[in-house]
Scaffold this motif. Structure first.
Motif, short mmCIF file in Angstrom:
data_model
loop_
_atom_site.label_atom_id
_atom_site.label_comp_id
_atom_site.label_asym_id
_atom_site.label_seq_id
_atom_site.Cartn_x
_atom_site.Cartn_y
_atom_site.Cartn_z
N MET A 188 0.84 -1.20 0.00
CA MET A 188 0.00 0.00 0.00
C MET A 188 0.88 1.24 0.00
O MET A 188 1.93 1.26 0.62
CB MET A 188 -0.88 0.02 1.26
CG MET A 188 -2.08 -0.89 1.18
SD MET A 188 -3.44 -0.33 2.23
CE MET A 188 -2.74 -0.48 3.86
N THR A 189 0.40 2.28 -0.62
CA THR A 189 1.13 3.55 -0.58
C THR A 189 0.90 4.20 0.79
O THR A 189 0.00 3.80 1.54
CB THR A 189 0.62 4.51 -1.67
OG1 THR A 189 -0.75 4.80 -1.37
CG2 THR A 189 0.72 3.88 -3.05
N ALA A 190 1.73 5.22 1.07
CA ALA A 190 1.59 5.92 2.35
C ALA A 190 0.19 6.51 2.48
O ALA A 190 -0.43 6.47 3.56
CB ALA A 190 2.64 7.00 2.46
N TRP A 191 -0.33 7.05 1.37
CA TRP A 191 -1.64 7.68 1.42
C TRP A 191 -2.73 6.63 1.67
O TRP A 191 -3.67 6.88 2.44
CB TRP A 191 -1.90 8.45 0.12
CG TRP A 191 -3.32 8.88 0.01
CD1 TRP A 191 -4.23 8.51 -0.92
CD2 TRP A 191 -4.03 9.74 0.92
NE1 TRP A 191 -5.44 9.07 -0.67
CE2 TRP A 191 -5.35 9.84 0.46
CE3 TRP A 191 -3.67 10.43 2.08
CZ2 TRP A 191 -6.32 10.60 1.11
CZ3 TRP A 191 -4.64 11.19 2.72
CH2 TRP A 191 -5.93 11.27 2.24
N GLN A 192 -2.59 5.45 1.03
CA GLN A 192 -3.59 4.39 1.25
C GLN A 192 -3.58 3.94 2.72
O GLN A 192 -4.64 3.69 3.30
CB GLN A 192 -3.29 3.19 0.34
CG GLN A 192 -3.71 3.42 -1.11
CD GLN A 192 -3.26 2.28 -2.01
OE1 GLN A 192 -2.16 1.77 -1.86
NE2 GLN A 192 -4.11 1.91 -2.94
#
Lengths: 395, 334
Positions: free
Chosen positions: A1-5
């Motif tokens: 997952m990305t940091a934003w996710q």
């Protein structure tokens, strides 16, 4: 997952964890019932105030006291002198609300069972009547006397944009109250959530999976969402009650503010204020080991300062001080909405306040992330303010 | 040793290399020049008494604290990195707990998401682990309604439901009844067989003995022992262990001065446990025992991990012995 996710996942978790739709509905219904009851009781009280007291008057002709002088509050009933004794008994027994005996233009006696709420009104009416009587006795022509006793007519004209009126004041008060409510609600959730996580020892497992910054960002977004939802429900509930009140009062309620983005700005600035102060609160809560014994509880009151400042500036919204606090990032979330509604706002104030506030949020969340990273893993000891400051700077 | 490791890491290759790490808190050296290797596909037990530095070392491996000196390096996908990505690591901390007001199902799905699983995968793994631990029918109850043992199962599942490459389990058995201890032992083995390398810290030596491929023992922040359990037995036993049952009072003082005896303990009113030197003739000792006690039975036992642990720690606390690597020919002095 990305940091934003990851951040979004945490925000979703916090939102679902703290938002209790059932309790919110119950709370809304309770507020509606309470508000309706209060409204109804106020109406009843209003009507009870409208009850007209019956006062027998003997010798009213000495001052020219007309029977309809205080018709809305007191029914004056002229009576002959011969009934004085019987009327005194009636007043003492409560059969009538009072007996007024006017001896001459300078003396009168009021016989009542207890000191009435309308006494001052009666005294003012008597004084006015006596003044007219004395002026009449002084030989003044009726025209001159009328000119001397005529009240001054003040006409209120209020062109659009000329300044705050009743609607602006009410709306400003509502925005500040809702900001305060949102801050208090979010403060409670953050305090309970973070100290609870520390006490339930959840932190190590979470921080081994995600960065502390993502965790605190998710918390800020999620809990700001919960605070917003609670505030919106309250606003809608009381807004609908207020709308009913305005509609039934017959008094006009129109805003005279020349700002096309007024409503979005009135929502945006308090929301940004939530983000700013929730970052601060998260950092402080992360340093609290035991909420029952912590000495840092008083720091949780700091976010209320902007609401207090706005309250103090309520009647000075167009002052230079208000202009400064309107763009100062720690107070802009409450003072700028105040100025938008109550004062002339220069074109540059909104964008400047917005930029400074967003920059302050960025700095607060970064510092809070660093404090949070250390504070959440510290058990059994609370850091000093100096240590917290060092973490915020060094990370 | 075991099946081939999944996702590219060859069994037996170093997965974790810890090189000379130090960590000091104030005047306390929590970890002092510790070097450790963990290879893909094995279960390594990190043992030591309370305060030995295990949890501090583990926190450095997870990245929660930084070593003052030394390095922690993971070898993964052909690259060396100081930490593992979230999806590759499972961590069951010693200081642990869960959101008490949230259900087991939501908790597991959340931790799965934090470890990088997609929403459907996290939901699938949640159902699978709840079923494995016989908690499916209680999936939607808040955790505070579950027993401590069941909460422990949820906590364990939240650590490994994403099938990490490396799982660090700090005291996984604490608070569990024997049945659940067995369940966890089986589950950890299955994880290992499925390709998860496990670093385990525990105080239940009989469980560690059943599970661990290798043991690393810390004491006072330093590594004092390492090796496989058979290697440790060979190196550390330095003799035999006899369990002597007598009819009457088993007074250990009667054997205390015998030259073949390393240690004698009364394990019950009529039972002694005797540790002997490796090179002493057993016949002499048996004669000595027979002359001092009315013997009813003598049983020769293998030294347990518990015995090795106690002797090693006592030795390290007594004289600060250096690392004893099993099979390197060094014995721990007493």
């Amino acid at each position: 997952m990305t940091a934003w996710q990851t951040t979004w996942e945490v925000a979703r978790w916090e939102f679902r964890r703290f938002l209790k739709p059932k309790q919110l509905v119950i709370s809304m219904l309770t507020m509606l019932v309470t508000g309706s009851l209060t409204f109804g009781i106020a109406r009843v009280i209003g009507r009870s105030r409208a009850k007209v007291a019956t006062v027998a008057v003997i010798g009213g002709e000495h001052v020219g006291l007309a029977a309809d002088t205080l018709a809305k509050r007191i029914a004056l009933r002229p009576r002959p002198l011969g009934e004085e004794a019987a009327l005194r008994d009636s007043a003492r027994n409560g059969d009538i609300d009072g007996l007024l005996v006017v001896r001459d233009v300078g003396n009168a006696e009021l016989v009542v069972r207890r000191d009435p709420a309308w006494r001052l009104d009666l005294e003012q009416a008597l004084t006015g009547a006596a003044l007219k009587q004395r002026l009449a006795e002084s030989g003044l022509e009726p025209g001159a006397m009328q000119r001397l006793t005529a009240p001054m007519a003040v006409e209120v004209t209020r062109p659009p944009g000329a300044g705050p009126g009743r609607a602006e004041r009410v709306l400003t008060g509502s925005v500040l109250t809702l900001s305060l409510l949102g801050l208090m609600t979010g403060m409670g959730f953050i305090f309970a959530g973070i100290t609870g996580e520390k006490q339930q020892r959840v932190t190590e497992q979470v921080i081994s999976a995600i960065a502390p910054q993502q965790w605190i960002d998710g918390k800020i977004i999620g809990l700001a969402g919960v605070a917003l939802a609670n505030t919106l429900v309250t606003a809608l509930t009381f807004g609908s009650l207020a709308a009913v009140f305005v509609a039934t009062s017959g008094r006009p309620f129109t805003l005279a503010v020349d700002q096309p983005l007024l409503v979005p700005l009135l929502v945006l600035f308090p929301l940004l204020g939530f983000a700013l102060w929730f970052a601060f609160l998260s950092a402080i809560a992360a340093t609290i080991d035991d909420p029952h014994t912590s000495t840092k509880g008083s720091l949780l009151m700091v976010p209320l300062v902007p609401v207090v400042v706005a309250g103090l500036l309520f009647s000075r919204a167009d002052s230079a001080v208000a202009q400064f606090f309107g763009v100062f990032p720690l107070t802009a979330s409450t003072v700028l909405p105040l100025r938008l509604l109550m004062a002339e706002v220069a074109w540059w104030e909104v964008p400047l306040a917005l930029v400074l506030l967003v920059a302050a949020i960025w700095i607060f969340r970064r510092a809070a992330g660093k404090i949070f990273a250390v504070g959440m893993l510290m058990y059994g000891k609370e850091p000093s303010v100096r240590e917290i400051w060092r973490w915020a700077r060094e990370g | 040793m075991h099946n081939s490791s999944r996702r590219g890491a060859a069994v037996g290759d170093p997965l974790l290399v810890v090189n000379g790490v130090h960590k000091q808190y104030g005047s306390v050296r929590a970890v002092d020049d510790v070097s450790v290797e963990v290879h893909a596909g094995e279960i390594v037990a990190l043992l030591g008494p309370n305060g030995a530095g295990k949890t501090t070392l583990i926190r450095m491996l997870v990245g929660l604290t930084r070593p003052d000196r030394g390095t922690v390096t993971y070898h993964i996908d052909g690259a060396e990195r100081p930490g593992l990505p979230a999806h590759a690591l499972g961590y069951l901390p010693e200081e642990r707990g869960l959101y008490q007001d949230v259900s087991a199902a939501r908790t597991l799905a959340y931790f799965g998401r934090l470890r990088g699983m997609s929403r459907p995968d996290a939901a699938h793994a949640t159902a699978e682990w709840l079923d494995r631990f016989s908690l499916s029918d209680r999936a939607n109850e808040p955790l505070k309604a579950l027993s401590k043992g069941n909460q422990q199962k949820v906590q364990f599942a939240s650590t490994v439901l994403h099938r990490p490459r490396f799982a660090i389990l700090d005291e996984p058995f604490s608070g569990l009844d024997p049945l659940n201890q067995d369940l966890f032992v089986r589950t950890i083995r299955e994880l290992r067989d499925g390709g998860t390398t496990v670093l385990l810290s525990a105080h239940q030596m009989q469980l560690v003995e059943r599970l661990a491929d290798r043991v690393i023992l810390l004491s006072r922040g330093r590594e004092v022992l390492r090796g496989t359990i058979p290697e440790l037995r060979r190196t550390w036993s330095a003799g035999r262990k006899l369990v002597v049952r007598v009819s009457g009072d088993a007074d250990p003082a009667l054997l205390a001065g015998h030259p073949a005896v390393v240690q004698v303990d009364r394990t019950s009113a009529d039972e002694l446990t005797v540790l002997t030197h490796d090179d002493s003739p057993l016949s002499d000792l048996l004669v000595a025992i027979g002359s001092r006690y009315p013997v009813t039975s003598v049983l020769a036992e293998e030294l347990t991990l518990h015995d090795i642990y106690v002797r090693s720690v006592e030795a390290s606390l007594g004289n600060g012995a250096g690392v004893v690597a099993a099979g390197d020919g060094k014995g721990a002095s007493r």
